[in-house]
Design a protein around this motif. Sequence first.
Motif, mmCIF file in Angstrom:
data_model
loop_
_atom_site.group_PDB
_atom_site.id
_atom_site.type_symbol
_atom_site.label_atom_id
_atom_site.label_comp_id
_atom_site.label_asym_id
_atom_site.label_seq_id
_atom_site.Cartn_x
_atom_site.Cartn_y
_atom_site.Cartn_z
ATOM 1 N N LEU A 1 36.445 -16.334 38.349
ATOM 2 C CA LEU A 1 35.770 -15.032 38.469
ATOM 3 C C LEU A 1 35.187 -14.885 39.871
ATOM 4 C CD1 LEU A 1 34.595 -12.391 37.275
ATOM 5 C CD2 LEU A 1 32.694 -13.731 36.405
ATOM 6 N N TYR A 2 35.560 -13.801 40.538
ATOM 7 C CA TYR A 2 35.117 -13.528 41.909
ATOM 8 C C TYR A 2 34.213 -12.305 41.868
ATOM 9 C CZ TYR A 2 39.174 -16.447 42.736
ATOM 10 O OH TYR A 2 40.076 -17.478 42.710
ATOM 11 N N SER A 3 32.983 -12.455 42.354
ATOM 12 C CA SER A 3 32.045 -11.335 42.299
ATOM 13 C C SER A 3 31.500 -11.061 43.700
ATOM 14 C CB SER A 3 30.905 -11.694 41.332
ATOM 15 O OG SER A 3 29.973 -10.666 41.259
ATOM 16 N N GLY A 4 31.720 -9.850 44.172
ATOM 17 C CA GLY A 4 31.282 -9.515 45.527
ATOM 18 C C GLY A 4 30.389 -8.293 45.535
ATOM 19 N N TYR B 1 33.471 -19.845 39.493
ATOM 20 C CA TYR B 1 32.726 -18.616 39.815
ATOM 21 C C TYR B 1 32.469 -18.580 41.319
ATOM 22 C CZ TYR B 1 28.484 -15.591 39.693
ATOM 23 O OH TYR B 1 27.538 -14.618 39.903
ATOM 24 N N ARG B 2 32.983 -17.550 41.977
ATOM 25 C CA ARG B 2 32.821 -17.433 43.438
ATOM 26 C C ARG B 2 32.085 -16.144 43.779
ATOM 27 N NH1 ARG B 2 37.278 -20.197 45.426
ATOM 28 N NH2 ARG B 2 37.872 -21.724 43.846
ATOM 29 N N LEU B 3 31.288 -16.243 44.845
ATOM 30 C CA LEU B 3 30.506 -15.082 45.272
ATOM 31 C C LEU B 3 30.795 -14.758 46.730
ATOM 32 C CD1 LEU B 3 27.140 -16.282 43.727
ATOM 33 C CD2 LEU B 3 28.365 -14.224 43.038
ATOM 34 N N ALA B 4 30.714 -13.481 47.055
ATOM 35 C CA ALA B 4 30.815 -13.074 48.461
ATOM 36 C C ALA B 4 29.922 -11.857 48.678
ATOM 37 C CB ALA B 4 32.261 -12.716 48.815
ATOM 38 N N THR B 5 29.311 -11.790 49.840
ATOM 39 C CA THR B 5 28.530 -10.588 50.193
ATOM 40 C C THR B 5 28.926 -10.136 51.597
ATOM 41 O OG1 THR B 5 26.749 -12.095 50.854
ATOM 42 C CG2 THR B 5 26.475 -10.970 48.752
ATOM 43 N N ASP B 6 28.837 -8.830 51.809
ATOM 44 C CA ASP B 6 29.206 -8.281 53.121
ATOM 45 C C ASP B 6 28.332 -8.874 54.225
ATOM 46 O OD1 ASP B 6 30.816 -6.748 51.581
ATOM 47 O OD2 ASP B 6 29.862 -4.817 52.024
ATOM 48 N N ASP B 7 27.020 -9.085 53.904
ATOM 49 C CA ASP B 7 26.099 -9.558 54.948
ATOM 50 C C ASP B 7 25.902 -11.073 54.920
ATOM 51 O OD1 ASP B 7 24.578 -9.969 52.704
ATOM 52 O OD2 ASP B 7 22.990 -8.553 53.217
ATOM 53 N N GLY C 1 31.739 -11.778 53.715
ATOM 54 C CA GLY C 1 32.995 -11.032 53.803
ATOM 55 C C GLY C 1 33.354 -10.395 52.477
ATOM 56 N N LEU C 2 34.582 -9.940 52.385
ATOM 57 C CA LEU C 2 35.033 -9.230 51.189
ATOM 58 C C LEU C 2 35.462 -10.213 50.105
ATOM 59 C CD1 LEU C 2 37.158 -6.469 52.963
ATOM 60 C CD2 LEU C 2 34.803 -6.291 52.105
ATOM 61 N N ILE C 3 35.204 -9.852 48.862
ATOM 62 C CA ILE C 3 35.509 -10.760 47.745
ATOM 63 C C ILE C 3 37.012 -10.945 47.557
ATOM 64 C CG2 ILE C 3 35.435 -8.989 45.901
ATOM 65 C CD1 ILE C 3 34.106 -12.619 45.709
ATOM 66 N N VAL C 4 37.816 -10.013 48.039
ATOM 67 C CA VAL C 4 39.272 -10.202 47.897
ATOM 68 C C VAL C 4 39.770 -11.384 48.721
ATOM 69 C CG1 VAL C 4 40.031 -7.888 47.233
ATOM 70 C CG2 VAL C 4 39.733 -8.423 49.630
ATOM 71 N N GLU C 5 39.002 -11.780 49.744
ATOM 72 C CA GLU C 5 39.487 -12.871 50.609
ATOM 73 C C GLU C 5 39.580 -14.210 49.864
ATOM 74 O OE1 GLU C 5 36.963 -12.399 54.016
ATOM 75 O OE2 GLU C 5 37.902 -10.469 54.502
ATOM 76 N N PRO C 6 38.481 -14.677 49.207
ATOM 77 C CA PRO C 6 38.635 -15.928 48.436
ATOM 78 C C PRO C 6 39.653 -15.802 47.308
ATOM 79 C CG PRO C 6 36.425 -14.988 48.121
ATOM 80 C CD PRO C 6 37.083 -14.222 49.220
ATOM 81 N N PHE C 7 39.723 -14.615 46.691
ATOM 82 C CA PHE C 7 40.728 -14.412 45.628
ATOM 83 C C PHE C 7 42.136 -14.570 46.212
ATOM 84 C CE2 PHE C 7 43.618 -10.939 44.155
ATOM 85 C CZ PHE C 7 44.128 -11.615 43.054
ATOM 86 N N ALA C 8 42.380 -13.931 47.349
ATOM 87 C CA ALA C 8 43.716 -13.975 47.962
ATOM 88 C C ALA C 8 44.105 -15.414 48.292
ATOM 89 C CB ALA C 8 43.735 -13.119 49.225
ATOM 90 N N LYS C 9 43.134 -16.172 48.820
ATOM 91 C CA LYS C 9 43.397 -17.566 49.201
ATOM 92 C C LYS C 9 43.820 -18.381 47.976
ATOM 93 C CE LYS C 9 40.651 -19.104 52.942
ATOM 94 N NZ LYS C 9 39.329 -19.577 53.333
#
Length: 268
Positions: free
Chosen positions: A138-141, A161-167, A174-182
């Motif tokens: 689950l990726y939550s940004g 469970y992975r998290l990402a924030t713009d700031d 960064g964007l949450i799609v980045e860890p998902f894409a990787k």
Amino acid sequence: MKCSGNFQIASIERLSSNIIRLEIDSPPIAEQARPGQFVQVRIPGKETNIWPRPFSIHYAGDGRITLYIKILGKMTACMAKLKNGDILNITGPLGNGFAEPPDQVPLYLVAGGIGLPPLYFLVCILLKKGFPPELIHLYSGAKSAADLFARDEIVALNIDYRLATDDGSCGVKGLIVEPFAKDFEKSKSGAVYACGPMAMLAAVAKIAEKNFCQLSLEQLMPCGWGVCNGCAVKLKSDNSIVEDERGFRLARVCKEGPVFNADDILWD
Ligand SMILES: Cc1cc2nc3c(=O)[nH]c(=O)nc-3n(C[C@H](O)[C@H](O)[C@H](O)COP(=O)(O)OP(=O)(O)OC[C@H]3O[C@@H](n4cnc5c(N)ncnc54)[C@H](O)[C@@H]3O)c2cc1C
Ligand code: FES
């Protein structure tokens, strides 16, 4: 069958400057709710409720539904001032909801901002049915840490469970799609679910390619009753619901959605 009525707030909690968590005693809705479905909410007696507002069901059980609300405009600001025991007028459950994954394949769920609730509910139901937690990612940004929520609830599920924030205030910057894409790049297969802003959904659909991929769209819903077409999205001609002579077809998110197969959506 959808149901409509006045229901009491069992608990309301302000989690940050702009997020509230609501539990509402609503047995007829809770009993029927499925992941990906939503409710339409009004505050009785408030002038902000000419049109009801849609909110995804985050969880349903023991006669209650749980909602997470981002304070954005008039209605959500009014909701933030409610107290335990106050009454909301609610219609639901509405919408088609997610289809279950075709098999016990790795699951990738990508949530942008307030898009988390329907995905959380899906994970809970799949785990209850015996889906292996080690297959769930689950990726939550969000923009910032203050916009992330339900973190303890997700940690308790024992999934990846992975998290990402713009700031960069929480998780990776960064964007949450980045860890998902990787991660998806490594396996190149699995079932993908996402809910969030359209740009994020378009990126997720592209990464998922031909794999099973369902997207829940959180379009503006002017009427919420299928009459204004204000929530319509373009679908590919051969896959849609409402015929359109311009070579694509329109589907109303409030009636035919909010969940669509990524493959059916015509991205501009
Ligand atoms: C199927 C569905 C499920 C949703 N689930 C949730 C949820 O679980 N939690 C949650 O907090 N919100 C959710 N939303 C969004 C929520 O409905 C809106 O945030 C809410 O209607 C705003 O009402 P308001 O009166 O406070 O704001 P308004 O005064 O109506 O609008 C304030 C500002 O927000 C913008 N806005 C309003 N709605 C949206 C939207 N859908 N997307 C982008 N911008 C918008 C308006 O253009 C305006 O600029 C969902 C929407 C849909 C369609
Ligand atoms: S919001 Fe009016 S048709 Fe969907």
